[in-house]
Scaffold this motif. Structure first.
Motif, short mmCIF file in Angstrom:
data_model
loop_
_atom_site.label_atom_id
_atom_site.label_comp_id
_atom_site.label_asym_id
_atom_site.label_seq_id
_atom_site.Cartn_x
_atom_site.Cartn_y
_atom_site.Cartn_z
N GLU A 53 6.77 -76.42 45.92
CA GLU A 53 8.12 -76.12 46.41
C GLU A 53 8.25 -76.41 47.90
N ARG A 54 7.22 -76.07 48.65
CA ARG A 54 7.29 -76.29 50.10
C ARG A 54 7.36 -77.78 50.42
N LYS A 71 10.73 -79.38 49.62
CA LYS A 71 11.76 -79.00 50.61
C LYS A 71 11.51 -79.62 51.98
N SER A 72 10.37 -80.24 52.17
CA SER A 72 10.04 -80.84 53.46
C SER A 72 10.98 -82.00 53.77
N SER A 73 11.36 -82.12 55.03
CA SER A 73 12.20 -83.26 55.43
C SER A 73 11.44 -84.58 55.31
N ASN A 82 16.39 -86.19 50.40
CA ASN A 82 16.10 -84.83 50.86
C ASN A 82 17.05 -83.81 50.25
N GLU A 83 18.30 -84.18 50.12
CA GLU A 83 19.32 -83.25 49.63
C GLU A 83 19.44 -83.28 48.11
N ASP A 84 18.62 -84.10 47.47
CA ASP A 84 18.61 -84.24 46.02
C ASP A 84 20.01 -84.56 45.49
N LYS A 130 14.55 -84.04 41.88
CA LYS A 130 13.49 -83.12 42.30
C LYS A 130 12.93 -82.28 41.15
N ARG A 162 8.99 -82.09 40.20
CA ARG A 162 8.31 -80.80 40.02
C ARG A 162 7.57 -80.77 38.69
#
Length: 583
Positions: A103-104, A107-109, A155-157, A380, A384
């Protein structure tokens, strides 16, 4: 019978035995693998079922924590994990440790920088006019804005269907976000140009062919360009359908009717079929249209009066009920799989036609495609699922028992090392040396031109995705590790061992410079204790602890007068194959 805009029947579908053109099941049954504790999620059911069919089984051993965090960090962000992050993950014995790490990183840029770079390959992103005009290869001042929009979208999916729409023409309902992703429309104009003295008719159809061919390859894994001169010899596309696609783009650019200062009239001033692909032999006029084999409605279903041509093209591409959306989904999930495992479920990610490879796991490919569609086209969640699977997390194997049946590991019975791409190699060098600048977005960093080479200096030590994608200039580092051909869509890069890369590791000034910076960093972070220096170097470079033999060798190499011993030691480690491979 209803007719399309071109007067060609659009219903029923034209018959095709091609696997990629077959309809997705409404629901893909997950194979039952009763009582096998190896399975983590549905991905593993499909993989294990296929292995059992062939009399094989997975390694069943999960890679160690050090290997997992490096694999996951480089895979999702293109950067190695920090030493504190490694220690925290290795020491975290909770069941949620791996999921929290996933998850981290999602969410990373840096996720968008990594996966945006993959997409730039697919859409033949370049910031200059092209290799055909080396002496006039002008830089396009705003092309970097396309790159930034791609990174932001990943990044923003941004749902992938919307992502595709923005590449062409978004519908009016997208108004709130139009400005944010508006630069994605540069997609149509990213291709190469012909030289100024070329016949304007050649220029016109060079660009049209680029736009049509890239649309087919990037979104549908279909070689549209093969139908320019004659009906596609192996796949279900006619020449007329090819020229119907040129009609979508015909008014998207203008060509001056001259070659240098000589006036030459344009022969074809409206979309037409070209006999044998030559503008000297224009045939019947055509209107925008689609592939009949991927139409369950007439063309005017997508090309209604309220929509522009390109908006209609985007709607057809993403329509998973009546248009090409199911193939679009298959192609993009295969691209994700390709980068996570080094090989797609379809080994030819840009060719889902008869000359491409058939899928190794067709039901898994369909399951992922259907999952994407049912999940609002967001990527995303698929990332996952893939990286959380036991298949992704398994260890590599040195055993030879299964090599006879599956030497290429197509069935994924173990994990094979993957060589990093050029950008990730350079980024990792800068990162471990502690000199990578973190700022994102903005104008690209010049790499010179065909006359002038620019050195890799501190002012350019940002992530490689921000280096100018100049088509006739070579970056001193990236050019040594199989960079993409920016004149065409690239679905899979060559990432094999290369003697040029080995020579770079031994001799390049940039490598020595990074060794000096790395040595300085190690001294600043752990002092002059040799054992601590050796351990810290391994954690920084390889994300693991050294074994006893490596410790012994390190002490031996670092014994004696200080001088440049640590620099030389760092240079040796940076030259290890393990540094540029992900295990």
């Amino acid at each position: 019978m209803a007719l399309s805009l071109c007067g060609v029947s659009a219903s029923p579908l034209r018959e095709s035995d091609l696997w990629s053109m077959q309809a997705l099941p409404g629901e893909v049954a997950i194979p039952a693998v009763v009582g096998d504790r190896w399975v983590v999620n549905p991905v593993d059911n499909f993989i294990l079922s296929k292995l059992f069919e062939r009399g094989l089984h997975p390694t069943r051993e999960e890679a160690d924590r050090y290997t997992l965090i490096r694999r996951l960090s480089l895979g999702l962000t293109g950067l190695p994990p920090s030493v504190p992050d490694i220690r925290q993950f290795v020491d975290d014995e909770s069941e949620e440790a791996y999921a929290n790490l996933v998850e981290r990183l999602l969410k990373s840029s840096h996720f968008g920088e990594r996966w945006g770079r993959h997409w730039l390959d697919v859409v033949r992103f370049g910031e200059s006019d092209g290799v055909l005009t080396v002496n006039e290869d002008k830089v396009r001042g705003n092309a970097w804005k396309f790159r930034d929009a791609v990174i932001r979208a990943f990044n923003e999916d941004l749902p992938f269907d919307k992502f595709v729409h923005y590449h062409l023409a978004p519908p009016a309902s997208y108004e709130p976000d139009k400005a944010r992703y508006a630069e994605l429309r540069q997609f149509m104009h990213l291709g190469t140009r012909l030289q100024n003295n070329s016949d304007p008719n050649d220029k016109q159809f060079h660009r049209l062919d680029d736009m049509v061919a890239t649309t087919g390859t990037a979104f549908l894994g279909f070689t549209f360009g093969c139908a320019r001169c004659h009906d596609h010899p192996v796949d279900p596309m006619s020449t007329e359908e090819y020229y119907q696609f040129t009609a979508f783009y015909f008014d998207q650019f203008s060509v001056a009717p001259k070659a240098s200062r000589k006036k030459i009239d344009l022969v074809v001033k409206e979309p037409r079929v070209l006999l044998k692909g030559s503008w000297r032999s224009p045939g019947k006029a055509v209107s925008p249209g689609f592939l009949q084999v991927l139409m369950r409605r007439n063309a005017d279903y997508w090309l209604g009066e309220s929509q522009g041509k390109l908006e209609g093209l985007g709607q057809w591409l993403t329509d998973h009920e009546n248009g090409a959306g199911q193939l679009l989904a298959r192609v993009i999930v295969n691209r994700l799989w390709h980068h996570h495992f080094g090989q797609g479920l379809v080994k030819s990610p840009n060719d889902f036609g008869n000359l491409g490879a058939p899928p190794s796991h067709p039901r898994l490919l369909d399951f992922l495609a259907r999952t994407l569609i049912n999940g609002n086209w967001q990527l995303k969640p698929l990332h996952r699922m893939i990286v959380s699977s036991a298949t992704y997390r398994q260890s590599s194997s040195t055993g030879t028992a299964f090599l006879e049946k599956d030497a290429d590991n197509v069935l994924l019975w173990h994990r094979r090392p993957q060589r990093l791409e050029a950008e990730a190699i350079r980024d990792q060098l800068l990162s471990v040396a502690g000199v990578l600048r973190s700022e994102m977005f903005g104008p690209s960093i010049s790499i010179g031109n065909y006359k002038t080479e620019v050195r890799d200096e501190p002012s350019s030590w940002r992530r490689s995705v921000y280096l100018q994608a100049h088509r006739s200039a070579k970056h001193p580092t990236l050019s040594l590790f199989n960079p993409p051909d920016m004149s065409r869509s690239v679905g899979a890069r060559a990432t094999g061992a290369d003697p040029v890369g080995a020579l770079f590791a031994l001799n390049a000034p940039f490598g020595w410079k990074m060794s000096e910076r790395l040595a300085k960093r190690i001294e600043e972070e752990v002092g002059d204790n040799r054992d601590q220096q050796i351990e810290h170097a391994y954690l920084l470079l390889l994300s693991r602890l050294p074994n006893e033999e490596e410790r012994r060798l390190g002490r031996e190499l670092l014994s004696g007068e200080p001088g440049r011993l640590l620099v030389n030691y760092c240079h040796l480690l940076l030259g290890l194959n393990e540094f540029i491979y992900v295990n």
